[in-house]
Design an enzyme around this catalytic site. Sequence first.
Site, PDB file in Angstrom:
ATOM      1  N   TYR A  96       0.813  -1.223   0.000  1.00  0.00           N
ATOM      2  CA  TYR A  96       0.000   0.000   0.000  1.00  0.00           C
ATOM      3  C   TYR A  96       0.842   1.268   0.000  1.00  0.00           C
ATOM      4  CZ  TYR A  96      -2.673   3.686   2.438  1.00  0.00           C
ATOM      5  OH  TYR A  96      -3.232   4.872   2.822  1.00  0.00           O
ATOM      6  N   LYS A  97       1.820   1.351   0.868  1.00  0.00           N
ATOM      7  CA  LYS A  97       2.560   2.599   1.019  1.00  0.00           C
ATOM      8  C   LYS A  97       4.046   2.389   0.758  1.00  0.00           C
ATOM      9  CE  LYS A  97       1.202   5.388   4.389  1.00  0.00           C
ATOM     10  NZ  LYS A  97       0.894   5.878   5.745  1.00  0.00           N
ATOM     11  N   HIS A 149     -12.670   7.050  10.430  1.00  0.00           N
ATOM     12  CA  HIS A 149     -11.553   7.327   9.511  1.00  0.00           C
ATOM     13  C   HIS A 149     -11.464   8.834   9.325  1.00  0.00           C
ATOM     14  CE1 HIS A 149      -8.911   7.041   5.992  1.00  0.00           C
ATOM     15  NE2 HIS A 149      -8.767   5.763   6.254  1.00  0.00           N
ATOM     16  N   ASP A 156     -11.241  12.183   6.951  1.00  0.00           N
ATOM     17  CA  ASP A 156     -12.016  12.467   5.736  1.00  0.00           C
ATOM     18  C   ASP A 156     -11.145  12.587   4.488  1.00  0.00           C
ATOM     19  OD1 ASP A 156     -10.755  14.872   6.174  1.00  0.00           O
ATOM     20  OD2 ASP A 156     -12.581  16.053   6.392  1.00  0.00           O
ATOM     21  N   ASP A 157      -9.878  12.176   4.586  1.00  0.00           N
ATOM     22  CA  ASP A 157      -8.962  12.301   3.456  1.00  0.00           C
ATOM     23  C   ASP A 157      -9.137  11.201   2.413  1.00  0.00           C
ATOM     24  OD1 ASP A 157      -8.036  10.615   5.567  1.00  0.00           O
ATOM     25  OD2 ASP A 157      -6.082  10.484   4.607  1.00  0.00           O
ATOM     26  N   ASP A 180      24.641  -2.850 -26.224  1.00  0.00           N
ATOM     27  CA  ASP A 180      24.629  -3.602 -24.975  1.00  0.00           C
ATOM     28  C   ASP A 180      25.723  -4.668 -25.002  1.00  0.00           C
ATOM     29  OD1 ASP A 180      23.826  -4.671 -22.530  1.00  0.00           O
ATOM     30  OD2 ASP A 180      22.338  -5.998 -23.465  1.00  0.00           O
TER      31      ASP A 180
END
Length: 656
Positions: free
Chosen positions: A268-269, A314, A316-317, A429
């Site tokens: 998630y983060k 929660h 409100d963001d 390469d």
Amino acid sequence: MGVLTSEHPKCMTEISPAQTILSRQLQQIVSAGIYEVVMTTGYFDRVLIDYCNFLHLPLHFTFVNNPLYDKTNYIYSIYCAREFLQGEDIVLMHGDLVFENWIFDAVVGSKVSCMTVSSTQPLPEKDFKAVIRDGKISKVGIEFFDDAMAAQPLYKLLWQDWKVWLDKVVGYCERDYRKCYAENAFNEVSDLCNVRPLDVKDALCAEIDNPDDLALVSARLKEVSNRTVYMCFSTDYIHSGHIAIIKRAEKLGHLIVGVLSDEAVASYKRFPMIPFEERKTLFENIAGVEKVVEQKTLSYKDNLLTLKPDYVVHGDDWKDGFQKPIRQEVVQVLSEYGGKLVEFPYSHDKKYDDIDKASRAQLAMPDIRRGRLGKLIRMKGLVTAMEAHSGITGLIVEKTTVLQDGKTYQFDAMWISSLCDSTAKGKPDIELVDMTSRFRTIDDIMEVTTKPVIFDGDTGGLTEHFVYTVRSLERMGVSMVIIEDKTGLKKNSLFGNEVKQTQDSIEHFCEKIRAGKKAQKTSDFMICARIESLILERGMDDALQRAFAFVGAGADAIMIHSRKKDPAEIFEFVEKFRQKDTATPVVVVPTSFNTVTEQEFKDRGVNVVIYANQLTRTGFPAMQEAARTILENHRAKECDDKCMSIKEIITLIPEE
């Protein structure tokens, strides 16, 4: 109230085994951070004063006796206390009023003068109603029914509004109008005040005037006291903003905190700085938190269906933006069983942003970044890496997220490819770009990102050179280097036998691995051996023989590669390798066999999936098309639809 108030005033009536009306009110006042209380008294004056002192609450009381309590209404009590009600905002309430904790907090926290009303309760015959016009309360009394809502005498009054009302109260009493409600005076000056309705809807906010009221309120209080509240946190640190919302949440009921699992946080983060068990312990030791549970995904659904909390709290963001679908799912699940969502204003405070930046900076530190790849593999089973060849492509890998099925997906790591690095510099390469230049690419990417880095080390070069490469990469904070078991001038593996490629001997490549492992200073750094047997059509047995030998020499992971679109030989290798080795991570680069999903790889025992060149392969054609469009039209207008705005690009770039 009959015998219930034969020895004390009504406000001292018990509403539960542990509370009276007054003790509950006073405890709510203390909890809201108010310490000055002006209380008017009448009959049982001394009993009331002794009771307040007996409660030993951190309150400063000013008791004002109304000597005409039996001949006047409370308008005269206010008049008697007028000198103590000057110059400040006040909360005004009746002593027989019972309300939920959150209602009092909402009243105290109101930025404007307000009175509690209910838009859902039926209008009472003999109790207060408030007439609301243009969003303001214009009349309060028992006689009003048109444009009215049920109302209770719980007010927050800013000084400029209270002064107007108080002056009118004084005028009434000094003209001997003492037997009416204080609201009669308000009704004459309401147009000069700005008192707004605060709608509590079906929440408990009621006066107790008789035994029936007492029974009803006591039953509602019991129901309120049994409510449960659910919140979820992913944070590594707890600041005052978290404590504030926890304190507000626990006033709604018994607070259960969900703590996101390490895997959920990582998807998630960012990678959690503090592991789940420690984060869980943090919340278990916060006053007001009664229970802490694990939330395994970003979706609340499983925990809500198991716990069935009365409220979910929660900030409100999440009403807009990335978390909006999560919120929508919460609302839907709550509606299925009658739960409610309560949202408090999100705390926008620079000091919280500074804490977050400091945490992000810590994640980018080499000693912390280096070990995260191994931890992610152990945590998730399978991790994904996307190629990056510059700071801006690193930021794309860092910040790109997708929400699906209540889960957040993002890349776990960055792959710094020799092919893409060379191509970005316009060179072939063939290991033409030296390590010093390639290290500068790593620096550019690591300076603006936090995710682990996997480095394409080509063949590793001479063993003596590889030792220094390992030390440099480890010192920089790179998590893994992948070296392929070939020698001589490097050619891209996807050419297979179309070009001359020489595979290194097992013995020599093992020596290179051992030298690299001996050179590293930490246990976090990983050396991955890339096997070219399938590319060079040397057969499955050769690939497996090399894999087991390389692991024996100290390789931390094995990469198996193929240029076939059919993944059968990759699957066969993994199956046979896993029969003897269940622990060593297996890495794949599905450039050719690109129909296989990550879950299929994971189910078969693969641990790392690298998307090795997709940003390069999509980016350069787009730039080429933009250039062609401008040449064809002799201006830039037709190219605009193909372009990302500069503003959007800038949002990818961190300010610091």
